[in-house]
Design an enzyme around this catalytic site. Structure first.
Site, short mmCIF file in Angstrom:
data_model
loop_
_atom_site.label_atom_id
_atom_site.label_comp_id
_atom_site.label_asym_id
_atom_site.label_seq_id
_atom_site.Cartn_x
_atom_site.Cartn_y
_atom_site.Cartn_z
N LYS A 70 1.16 -1.14 -0.02
CA LYS A 70 -0.09 -0.11 -0.76
C LYS A 70 1.12 1.47 -0.09
O LYS A 70 0.28 2.78 -0.42
CB LYS A 70 -0.89 -0.05 0.79
CG LYS A 70 -1.69 -1.06 0.77
CD LYS A 70 -2.85 -0.85 2.04
CE LYS A 70 -4.82 -1.11 2.19
NZ LYS A 70 -5.44 -1.61 3.19
N ASP A 107 -11.12 3.37 1.18
CA ASP A 107 -10.84 3.17 3.02
C ASP A 107 -11.02 3.99 3.50
O ASP A 107 -12.83 3.01 4.10
CB ASP A 107 -9.54 2.73 3.43
CG ASP A 107 -8.97 1.10 3.23
OD1 ASP A 107 -10.13 0.16 2.65
OD2 ASP A 107 -7.80 0.91 3.21
#
Ligand code: NAP
Length: 272
Positions: A70, A107
């Site tokens: 990420k 997210d």
């Protein structure tokens, strides 16, 4: 590989545990869309080569990115939304028709989706954790203009800078601190996950209309959520965020919103 079938992937190391193929595959089938969503095991040393190869594949719509990529993926794709300077991690890469790769993070919006009807402006909140998930949570909470934020974390130093990063008022405390009377308590740490120690908090200082939100989804019914229910508090489990972040990515990959009215069926599939 089937030619001309649009596809997206989830990449990570390990990757076998990812539930993303189940979620995206479920929606593709329900919509009757011609497309595929796969798992790709990508090692850290192979990430740049993977991105270069997919960039030249017109059938590839993009990928979801999970641990440990990420952060590293931010060096390999465009960042028009300035994700690096805010959340500091990307979980989605989308290929544009001209081959440009754009990274984003779904997210934060996925986390906030179940709270969208809750009035949080000015409300005191508690966030447990200071890792990648906590950054997405704090980003969303800052957008919601919450009030005093108490971050509880094992390593307080790591959490200190987060309040300033997201322009939040609040304090950082140890994990065994007595809770303030917050309107929302979020567990964004790994505590309570299978194989991890439980998150043991005394929830009695929370008001009776407080919401307890646990990002952990394995197990789904964590000790924290059980304790919250025992106190009569509203709860949100980790599948809501998992499905919420996937829904945003699905639309970016396949150009259609996920079908409505199938959440219970999808949740049953994910816990089955
Ligand atoms: P991460 O970046 O590794 O951060 C882990 C956090 O948990 C850190 O704050 C860490 O504290 C804390 N922690 C870990 N082990 C601990 C221990 N033994 N004792 C005390 N604190 C401990 O992980 P992440 O990506 O933020 O993920 C955190 C959780 O959120 C995971 O359970 C993950 O599955 C979940 N998650 C769910 C979703 C969803 O869609 N529902 C999305 C993302 C993440 P230190 O700072 O002290 O190391």
């Amino acid at each position: 590989m089937t030619q001309n079938l649009p596809y997206a992937e989830v990449i990570g190391d390990p990757i076998a545990q990812s539930k993303s193929p189940l979620i995206h595959g479920f929606w593709l089938e329900k919509l009757g869309l011609s497309g595929d969503y796969r798992r790709a095991h990508v090692l850290a040393e192979g990430l740049a080569a993977y991105v270069d190869e997919r960039r030249n594949d017109p059938d590839w719509r993009g990928c979801n990115v999970t641990m440990p990529h990420k952060g590293a993926v931010m060096d390999l794709v465009d960042d028009p939304g300035d994700v690096r300077a805010t959340i500091g991690a990307m979980n989605t890469v989308v290929r544009q028709p001209d081959g440009r790769l754009v990274g984003t993070n779904t997210d934060a919006a996925g986390f906030f989706a179940p709270l969208s009807e809750v009035e949080l402006a000015g409300a005191p909140v508690v966030v447990v954790g200071a890792g990648g998930a906590a950054r997405a949570v704090l980003f969303a909470l800052a957008r919601a203009d919450v009030g005093h934020v108490t971050i509880l974390n094992r390593s307080p130093l790591k959490a200190m800078g987060l309040l300033a990063t997201f322009g939040l008022r609040g304090e950082v405390c140890a994990l065994d601190t007595v809770l303030p009377p917050a309107a929302l308590l979020v567990n964004a740490s790994s505590l309570g996950m299978n194989g991890q120690p439980p998150l043991d908090l005394d929830l009695s200082p929370l008001p009776e209309d407080a919401i307890v939100y646990d990002l952990v989804y394995s197990p789904l019914q964590t000790g924290l959520l059980r304790a919250a229910e025992a106190h009569g508090l509203d709860t949100v489990d980790g599948l809501d965020m998992l499905i919420g972040q996937a829904a945003l990515a699905f639309e970016l990959f396949f150009g259609s919103a996920p079908p409505e009215g199938h959440d219970d069926e999808l949740r049953a599939l994910l816990v089955g």
